[in-house]
Design a protein around this motif. Structure first.
Motif, PDB file in Angstrom:
ATOM      1  N   SER A 131       0.809  -1.221   0.000  1.00  9.10           N
ATOM      2  CA  SER A 131       0.000   0.000   0.000  1.00  9.10           C
ATOM      3  C   SER A 131       0.840   1.269   0.000  1.00  9.10           C
ATOM      4  O   SER A 131       0.327   2.348  -0.308  1.00  9.10           O
ATOM      5  CB  SER A 131      -0.928   0.018   1.223  1.00  9.10           C
ATOM      6  OG  SER A 131      -0.176  -0.032   2.419  1.00  9.10           O
ATOM      7  N   ALA A 132       2.114   1.169   0.351  1.00  8.76           N
ATOM      8  CA  ALA A 132       2.954   2.370   0.447  1.00  8.76           C
ATOM      9  C   ALA A 132       4.347   2.106  -0.119  1.00  8.76           C
ATOM     10  O   ALA A 132       5.353   2.484   0.462  1.00  8.76           O
ATOM     11  CB  ALA A 132       3.057   2.836   1.898  1.00  8.76           C
ATOM     12  N   SER A 133       4.383   1.473  -1.277  1.00  6.06           N
ATOM     13  CA  SER A 133       5.664   1.165  -1.914  1.00  6.06           C
ATOM     14  C   SER A 133       6.199   2.386  -2.652  1.00  6.06           C
ATOM     15  O   SER A 133       5.434   3.184  -3.215  1.00  6.06           O
ATOM     16  CB  SER A 133       5.499   0.001  -2.892  1.00  6.06           C
ATOM     17  OG  SER A 133       6.677  -0.196  -3.637  1.00  6.06           O
ATOM     18  N   ALA A 134       7.516   2.519  -2.670  1.00 11.93           N
ATOM     19  CA  ALA A 134       8.164   3.601  -3.412  1.00 11.93           C
ATOM     20  C   ALA A 134       8.367   3.251  -4.876  1.00 11.93           C
ATOM     21  O   ALA A 134       8.970   4.024  -5.618  1.00 11.93           O
ATOM     22  CB  ALA A 134       9.512   3.932  -2.772  1.00 11.93           C
ATOM     23  N   ASP A 135       7.852   2.116  -5.297  1.00  8.36           N
ATOM     24  CA  ASP A 135       8.029   1.667  -6.678  1.00  8.36           C
ATOM     25  C   ASP A 135       7.477   2.707  -7.658  1.00  8.36           C
ATOM     26  O   ASP A 135       6.328   3.113  -7.566  1.00  8.36           O
ATOM     27  CB  ASP A 135       7.328   0.330  -6.871  1.00  8.36           C
ATOM     28  CG  ASP A 135       7.693  -0.324  -8.189  1.00  8.36           C
ATOM     29  OD1 ASP A 135       8.865  -0.261  -8.577  1.00  8.36           O
ATOM     30  OD2 ASP A 135       6.796  -0.894  -8.834  1.00  8.36           O
ATOM     31  N   ASP A 136       8.330   3.159  -8.582  1.00  6.89           N
ATOM     32  CA  ASP A 136       7.966   4.114  -9.632  1.00  6.89           C
ATOM     33  C   ASP A 136       7.514   5.462  -9.070  1.00  6.89           C
ATOM     34  O   ASP A 136       6.779   6.201  -9.743  1.00  6.89           O
ATOM     35  CB  ASP A 136       6.884   3.540 -10.543  1.00  6.89           C
ATOM     36  CG  ASP A 136       6.859   4.237 -11.908  1.00  6.89           C
ATOM     37  OD1 ASP A 136       7.942   4.541 -12.433  1.00  6.89           O
ATOM     38  OD2 ASP A 136       5.771   4.496 -12.431  1.00  6.89           O
ATOM     39  N   ALA A 137       7.945   5.812  -7.870  1.00  7.64           N
ATOM     40  CA  ALA A 137       7.587   7.115  -7.298  1.00  7.64           C
ATOM     41  C   ALA A 137       8.286   8.232  -8.067  1.00  7.64           C
ATOM     42  O   ALA A 137       9.399   8.076  -8.565  1.00  7.64           O
ATOM     43  CB  ALA A 137       7.973   7.173  -5.824  1.00  7.64           C
ATOM     44  N   ASP A 138       7.610   9.378  -8.162  1.00  7.14           N
ATOM     45  CA  ASP A 138       8.210  10.533  -8.827  1.00  7.14           C
ATOM     46  C   ASP A 138       9.242  11.210  -7.936  1.00  7.14           C
ATOM     47  O   ASP A 138      10.256  11.701  -8.421  1.00  7.14           O
ATOM     48  CB  ASP A 138       7.117  11.533  -9.216  1.00  7.14           C
ATOM     49  CG  ASP A 138       6.204  10.981 -10.293  1.00  7.14           C
ATOM     50  OD1 ASP A 138       6.617  10.976 -11.470  1.00  7.14           O
ATOM     51  OD2 ASP A 138       5.083  10.548  -9.956  1.00  7.14           O
ATOM     52  N   VAL A 139       8.961  11.230  -6.646  1.00  3.38           N
ATOM     53  CA  VAL A 139       9.883  11.809  -5.670  1.00  3.38           C
ATOM     54  C   VAL A 139       9.971  10.869  -4.472  1.00  3.38           C
ATOM     55  O   VAL A 139       8.947  10.390  -3.977  1.00  3.38           O
ATOM     56  CB  VAL A 139       9.427  13.209  -5.195  1.00  3.38           C
ATOM     57  CG1 VAL A 139      10.377  13.742  -4.134  1.00  3.38           C
ATOM     58  CG2 VAL A 139       9.341  14.172  -6.367  1.00  3.38           C
ATOM     59  N   ILE A 140      11.185  10.605  -4.034  1.00  3.00           N
ATOM     60  CA  ILE A 140      11.435   9.800  -2.836  1.00  3.00           C
ATOM     61  C   ILE A 140      12.231  10.659  -1.872  1.00  3.00           C
ATOM     62  O   ILE A 140      13.263  11.227  -2.241  1.00  3.00           O
ATOM     63  CB  ILE A 140      12.226   8.519  -3.170  1.00  3.00           C
ATOM     64  CG1 ILE A 140      11.398   7.602  -4.071  1.00  3.00           C
ATOM     65  CG2 ILE A 140      12.636   7.785  -1.899  1.00  3.00           C
ATOM     66  CD1 ILE A 140      12.160   6.403  -4.583  1.00  3.00           C
ATOM     67  N   ALA A 141      11.746  10.774  -0.641  1.00  2.00           N
ATOM     68  CA  ALA A 141      12.445  11.562   0.373  1.00  2.00           C
ATOM     69  C   ALA A 141      12.458  10.789   1.692  1.00  2.00           C
ATOM     70  O   ALA A 141      11.405  10.392   2.181  1.00  2.00           O
ATOM     71  CB  ALA A 141      11.777  12.923   0.569  1.00  2.00           C
ATOM     72  N   LEU A 142      13.644  10.588   2.230  1.00  2.00           N
ATOM     73  CA  LEU A 142      13.801   9.861   3.489  1.00  2.00           C
ATOM     74  C   LEU A 142      14.558  10.734   4.477  1.00  2.00           C
ATOM     75  O   LEU A 142      15.680  11.172   4.201  1.00  2.00           O
ATOM     76  CB  LEU A 142      14.567   8.557   3.270  1.00  2.00           C
ATOM     77  CG  LEU A 142      14.958   7.809   4.546  1.00  2.00           C
ATOM     78  CD1 LEU A 142      13.720   7.232   5.225  1.00  2.00           C
ATOM     79  CD2 LEU A 142      15.966   6.705   4.253  1.00  2.00           C
ATOM     80  N   CYS A 143      13.925  10.994   5.613  1.00  2.00           N
ATOM     81  CA  CYS A 143      14.559  11.771   6.680  1.00  2.00           C
ATOM     82  C   CYS A 143      14.974  10.824   7.802  1.00  2.00           C
ATOM     83  O   CYS A 143      14.180   9.993   8.245  1.00  2.00           O
ATOM     84  CB  CYS A 143      13.594  12.823   7.217  1.00  2.00           C
ATOM     85  SG  CYS A 143      14.294  13.848   8.540  1.00  2.00           S
ATOM     86  N   ALA A 144      16.221  10.941   8.227  1.00  2.00           N
ATOM     87  CA  ALA A 144      16.732  10.103   9.314  1.00  2.00           C
ATOM     88  C   ALA A 144      17.397  10.987  10.356  1.00  2.00           C
ATOM     89  O   ALA A 144      18.179  11.882  10.018  1.00  2.00           O
ATOM     90  CB  ALA A 144      17.730   9.074   8.782  1.00  2.00           C
ATOM     91  N   THR A 145      17.080  10.736  11.613  1.00  2.00           N
ATOM     92  CA  THR A 145      17.715  11.454  12.707  1.00  2.00           C
ATOM     93  C   THR A 145      18.558  10.489  13.535  1.00  2.00           C
ATOM     94  O   THR A 145      18.433   9.275  13.420  1.00  2.00           O
ATOM     95  CB  THR A 145      16.662  12.126  13.609  1.00  2.00           C
ATOM     96  OG1 THR A 145      15.819  11.114  14.179  1.00  2.00           O
ATOM     97  CG2 THR A 145      15.801  13.086  12.814  1.00  2.00           C
ATOM     98  N   ASP A 146      19.414  11.057  14.365  1.00  3.46           N
ATOM     99  CA  ASP A 146      20.323  10.265  15.202  1.00  3.46           C
ATOM    100  C   ASP A 146      21.219   9.359  14.361  1.00  3.46           C
ATOM    101  O   ASP A 146      21.446   8.194  14.693  1.00  3.46           O
ATOM    102  CB  ASP A 146      19.547   9.426  16.225  1.00  3.46           C
ATOM    103  CG  ASP A 146      19.117  10.246  17.427  1.00  3.46           C
ATOM    104  OD1 ASP A 146      19.503  11.425  17.499  1.00  3.46           O
ATOM    105  OD2 ASP A 146      18.399   9.718  18.282  1.00  3.46           O
TER     106      ASP A 146
END
Length: 218
Positions: A131-146
């Motif tokens: 339901s929330a796959s990044a497959d074929d996404a136009d924009v992918i953004a991942l924020c990571a802390t620590d």
């Protein structure tokens, strides 16, 4: 240590005790899971409802007055990726673009708790959900802390998003920016310690079909 996907049900069958039932060993002063809670954890009264800290950047907001219509389609956690006391989160936002097809934005959030990402973990976060796959996404953004970067761990984190994408050649990635302070890692220093630097990182990938070459360069 690395946070890695696993079937947590074999280790933690009870989510309540997993997050709120820990006890502090004698001599320690803090709750080991670092959540904000009332004492004791077995108090079921309304005044003692526990609060689980899911991480700082775990919200998605859409501006109501925007001229570009957008819809939050999915917002969920991934219980198969264990990152200390936090569950990584992901979301799908659909943006209606005038004169063209809608844009699919995949957003991910993870508080690493001084652990390290691995391509296996990130692939699970990107593609592990129907339901929330990044497959074929136009924009992918991942924020990571620590995010803790040490001399012996920096190379394993370089180009992390490129190594995790199913089709990296289809995207332009900010980790490829030659002006990054740390090559291959789009991160900002938060605190320096004896162990190493503690960073917050934002990985971004934009599908090449949304990019126009205005310079003639490849």
């Amino acid at each position: 240590c690395c946070c890695a996907p696993m079937d947590e049900r074999s280790l933690f069958p009870d989510y309540l005790s997993r997050y709120f039932g820990w006890r502090v060993p004698q001599g320690e002063r803090e709750w080991p899971q670092r959540e904000i809670k009332m004492d004791p954890s077995d108090d079921k009264s309304a005044s003692a409802l526990p609060h689980l800290q899911l991480g700082w950047p775990d919200g998605v907001a859409l501006y109501r007055e925007s001229t570009v219509p957008a819809t939050l389609q999915v917002w969920e956690s991934d219980s198969t990726v264990l990152a200390a006391d936090h569950l990584p989160l992901r979301a799908i936002v659909n943006v209606e673009w005038a004169g063209g097809p809608d844009l699919k934005l995949w957003l991910g959030f993870v508080k690493l708790g001084e652990k390290s990402l691995t391509p296996l973990t990130l692939k699970q976060l990107l593609y592990g959900s129907p339901s929330a796959s990044a497959d074929d996404a136009d924009v992918i953004a991942l924020c990571a802390t620590d995010v803790v970067l040490e001399n012996d761990s920096v190379d394993s984190v370089r180009d992390m998003l490129r190594k995790s994408l199913r089709d990296p050649s289809a995207y332009l990635l900010n980790e490829q920016d030659p002006n990054l302070f740390i090559r291959g890692i789009p991160a900002q220093l938060v605190q320096q310690s004896e162990r190493g630097g503690r960073y917050v990182s934002l990985w971004v990938a934009i599908h090449r079909r949304n990019v126009e070459d205005c310079t003639g360069d490849d």
